[in-house]
Design an enzyme around this catalytic site. Sequence first.
Site, PDB file in Angstrom:
ATOM      1  N   HIS A  43       0.858  -1.192   0.000  1.00  0.00           N
ATOM      2  CA  HIS A  43       0.000   0.000   0.000  1.00  0.00           C
ATOM      3  C   HIS A  43       0.894   1.242   0.000  1.00  0.00           C
ATOM      4  O   HIS A  43       2.109   1.137   0.198  1.00  0.00           O
ATOM      5  CB  HIS A  43      -0.893   0.019   1.249  1.00  0.00           C
ATOM      6  CG  HIS A  43      -0.090   0.088   2.512  1.00  0.00           C
ATOM      7  ND1 HIS A  43       0.422  -1.041   3.135  1.00  0.00           N
ATOM      8  CD2 HIS A  43       0.347   1.154   3.254  1.00  0.00           C
ATOM      9  CE1 HIS A  43       1.111  -0.674   4.205  1.00  0.00           C
ATOM     10  NE2 HIS A  43       1.093   0.651   4.296  1.00  0.00           N
ATOM     11  N   HIS A 130       5.671   6.324  -1.474  1.00  0.00           N
ATOM     12  CA  HIS A 130       6.405   5.110  -1.826  1.00  0.00           C
ATOM     13  C   HIS A 130       5.602   3.892  -1.364  1.00  0.00           C
ATOM     14  O   HIS A 130       4.649   4.030  -0.597  1.00  0.00           O
ATOM     15  CB  HIS A 130       7.791   5.105  -1.156  1.00  0.00           C
ATOM     16  CG  HIS A 130       7.718   4.985   0.336  1.00  0.00           C
ATOM     17  ND1 HIS A 130       7.420   6.062   1.154  1.00  0.00           N
ATOM     18  CD2 HIS A 130       7.851   3.906   1.164  1.00  0.00           C
ATOM     19  CE1 HIS A 130       7.403   5.655   2.420  1.00  0.00           C
ATOM     20  NE2 HIS A 130       7.652   4.360   2.452  1.00  0.00           N
TER      21      HIS A 130
END
Length: 197
Positions: A43, A130
Amino acid sequence: MPSLRLFIAIEIPPDIKSQLAVVISELKSAQADVRWERPEKLHITLKFLGDTPEDLLPQIVLLLEGVAGKISSFTLRYSGLGCFPDKREPRIVWVGVEDIGNRLQPLAAVIEKEMTSIGLEKEKKEFHPHVTVGRVKSQKNIPSLLRKMESTTLESQPTEVSHIVLIKSELKSSGSVYTAVRKFPFYRIISISNEMS
């Protein structure tokens, strides 16, 4: 008072997760001492809330409904690999996120503002979108891993983000288990083909 370990995130579509799973498998071949994330757990974290008093949950839900209700869907691309804090002493291995319409940073900033307004801790580090794919446990075979990262190319197709999600993390002996508490759809969904034309 009971507490929940929570974070706010962007979910990654199954086809991208499959692509990232191939990349992780490639990096594993370096046999570095890294705890690799399972693809289903991947995620983008927008805000880590940590241990949060359970009685704040209704307020958090209300605020996130408000945030999601003011924005339309947007497009991201997953590309590149890197390390935090740097390649000299890597602790986190990540997949990069290309914020095509410059929408992630403002979204993270609004969420930060709303969460601190109810007394939750302000984020100390600057937001850097990220996907964490691995956590380095020791320096064993790190040079081999870095070489593997340099030779591994990754660039996904543009993918649409249409909601954010509040996730509960439970720490178990086998590792953390993530459960979606609530999804918050954006008020307006724009198809990628329209947005990019």
